[in-house]
Every structure is written in C-alpha cells, then in structure tokens.
Design an enzyme around this catalytic site. Sequence first.
Site, mmCIF file in Angstrom:
data_model
loop_
_atom_site.group_PDB
_atom_site.id
_atom_site.type_symbol
_atom_site.label_atom_id
_atom_site.label_comp_id
_atom_site.label_asym_id
_atom_site.label_seq_id
_atom_site.Cartn_x
_atom_site.Cartn_y
_atom_site.Cartn_z
ATOM 1 N N CYS A 160 0.837 -1.208 0.000
ATOM 2 C CA CYS A 160 0.000 0.000 0.000
ATOM 3 C C CYS A 160 0.875 1.262 0.000
ATOM 4 O O CYS A 160 1.681 1.474 0.919
ATOM 5 C CB CYS A 160 -0.921 -0.008 1.225
ATOM 6 S SG CYS A 160 -1.763 1.556 1.526
ATOM 7 N N CYS A 218 0.381 3.511 3.023
ATOM 8 C CA CYS A 218 1.035 2.948 4.212
ATOM 9 C C CYS A 218 2.529 3.277 4.209
ATOM 10 O O CYS A 218 3.101 3.619 5.249
ATOM 11 C CB CYS A 218 0.841 1.432 4.253
ATOM 12 S SG CYS A 218 -0.886 0.890 4.298
#
Length: 434
Positions: free
Chosen positions: A61, A64
Amino acid sequence: MSSLQLMICWISFLTLSISLSASSDDQFTVDGTVLELTDSNFDSAISTFDCIFVDFYAPWCGHCKRLNPQLDAAAPILAKLKKPIIIAKLNADKYSRLARKLEIDAFPTLMLYNHGVPMEYYGPRKADLLVRYLKKFVAPDVAVLESDSAVKEFVEDAGTFFPVFIGFGLNESLISGLGAKYKKKAWFAVAKDASEDVMVSYDFDKAPALVAKHPSYNEHSVFYGPFEDGFLEEFVKQSFLPLILPINQDTLKLLKDDERKIVLTIVEDETHESLGKLTKALRAAAHANRDLVFGYVGVEQFEEFADSFHVDKKTQLPKIVVWDGDEEYDQVTGIETISQEEDHLTQVSRFLEGYREGRTEKKKFKGPSLMGFINSMIGIRSVYVIVFLVAVIMMLRSLGQVDEPAAAHERVHQTTSVPEGETSEITASDKKED
C-alpha cells in the site's frame, strides 16, 4: 491421581502461566520505536499498554509506505509523555485472519486502544499533528489545577493547536460535562485559588470566570456568567473559533461543525498593511455579535475560494457578505464593500444593521458547499491517482496485455478537526501485487 500429584500439577500450571505472562510483557521494549505486532502478541500488547495506537497496514500500500516515516517521527515523542502512547503496526495482509476478526478492510486503518477500548482514528497523519491529536484523545476531560505553576504548565503542555478553557473559581462539576462532550475540540481545566498575578496575566478581575484562550491567534475572552441554563455551553461553542478567523485550506475545515453564519470580508491581499485597521473593526464587531462567525480571506492567498463569491478583477475590495456555509450568501443592499476613506467600524456596524433588518439580496455561492469545497481539497490527489491508473489500464488493454482491469478505488475519510493531505485509504480488495 493422589492429592499430592494434583497439587504439584496445579503449582506447575500456575508457574507456567506466570512465566508465560511475564515473558509476554517483557517482549515489548518501549524505547520510542514503532512496535511490530503479530497475531501472537497483539492481544498481549493491547492489554499491556494503557494507550496504544496501531497502524494496520499492507506492505504493497502506497499510503502505508508514506505513513511510515510520520509514525517513526511521532513514536519517540509520544513515548515520553507523562501518560505514554505507544505506536505499533501490524501487517494486516500477512495476518489476514486477525485482520478479518478485527474487521480491518482498508489500508491503512488506524486504531487507538485506550485501556483496551478501540476507537478508529480519522485525524491528520503528519507527525506533529498526529502527536497533538493523540495527546488530546488520552488527556482527562477536565484537569484540576492546584497552583499558579500548574496553570502555566497546563497551558504550555496544551500547545497551540486547540483552544484552552480554564475555569477560575468554578466548580469542576459545572464544566465536566462540557469537557467530556467537547474533548476532541479543546482543552478544559479548573484552577483553584488563582493569585492576582494569574488574574492579571489572563485579564480577568473577579471569580468565578471562564477564560477562553486561543494560543495560535494570541487572543482570549472571559465569561463571567450566568453559568446555568445553557449559557456556559453557548459561550464555549462560540469560543472554539477565534473572534476573527483567517480563511485558508486548513481553517476552512473548522467551520464545518459550526452552525453560525459567516460574516466574510474578502480583501486583495491578507499581508497588506491596511488590513490591520480592518481586522480591528471586525474584532470589535465580533465581540458584540457572538452569534456570527467573522472571517476574512485574501484573493492573493485563496483565489479559488474568493472567486466563489463572484469576485473578479472588476470587483471593488474589500467586499463583505454573510455566507450560510452552504450554497447561498447575502449581500446587504448599498453596503457591498468597505471604503478605505470612511471609518471601518462604522461601515461594519451599518452592514450588520442592514443584515439584521433584512435589507439583503440573496446570491448563489459559485462553488460547491462548504463540505463539498473541503472534500474537493482533500480528494484532489486521489482523483489524479485514479485518472492516472485508469489511463494506464486502458493503455494496457489496448495493447492486449491485460484481460480485465483490476478494480481500483480509494476511500477518503473526513475528520473533526484539521486533516492533512494523506488521508486516503485503500480497501483490502484493492491489493496490487508488486
């Protein structure tokens, strides 16, 4: 089995349990770094620490990855608080069974566990703002200050991001409900036996009194009562914002929870020296009209917002209107602008008088509503990313390299206070392999 054997087995079991518990507690080293959790130590971490902030992430991600350095920067600061807040992360992609159990369906998902009770976090993710928000979440609803030094320390620890309310000579019970209700918006405290020096410092001359302080705007106001029948709460609600709010991409979000209409003055340039005389007049008007929010915006600083009030190169500035925060605003007939030649306070007073008497003309807000404007600012990066991904997928399909495009979308969360740009999340179904 004999009684002796049963007793030995029982003692052995207790010893093993205590040993396992101790080893479980000892496995966490609180040194200001972000803890890496797994499915085997997650429950132990939640029970070990009073306050733990967990980032449920996926290695693939992008959001993230960008969040990681912010958490690394915030972790040592939060770990040194009087009531430490531990930052941890868990690979929800790897430990998917635990993630499903906790109903984690987007990355990153941020959860604050306060004494084991989970609460999803939608606030800003930049390190400095993250620290401010988390400190506020775990603070007591109302602090009790026993000395002048305690008052000073409380204000310093509160920082400049949230307004501060201190009741001098007030019973804690009078504001305990407000402290709990508006915990996410402000700091609350009651001070006992304030000295004359403190009274001079906070500019009040008698008690009981409630002082509202806005450190970031270097202003404060004092409320002497009445302290019942909703008057106290009304003062608190009206004091979340400073008397005059400079409107920009960040402060605009503060208006979304305020039900008052906004007296907005549009100027050419907020930094021009002539603004001082105007803001002085607006501040005086704001003192006498607390049922309205007063703000100003510079075309040079925030042109796209000023343009929503039909401001162009031909518009005479400063222009003053009353905006409902949605799709309409009022112009007072004959007082659309503020002249530099005439006394500013007199003109603002006439404008307010005309507004309250209904001598107004309704105008349509040119842009989106307040929430629409905020959402458009929050989501613009996500829109660019989505457009880029769609373009790439279409190109690959045209080349015959993919059969079916992966569904790609991002979910943007809204916040109660001031979010940063990186607030997007990717749902678990949006996973893309490297």
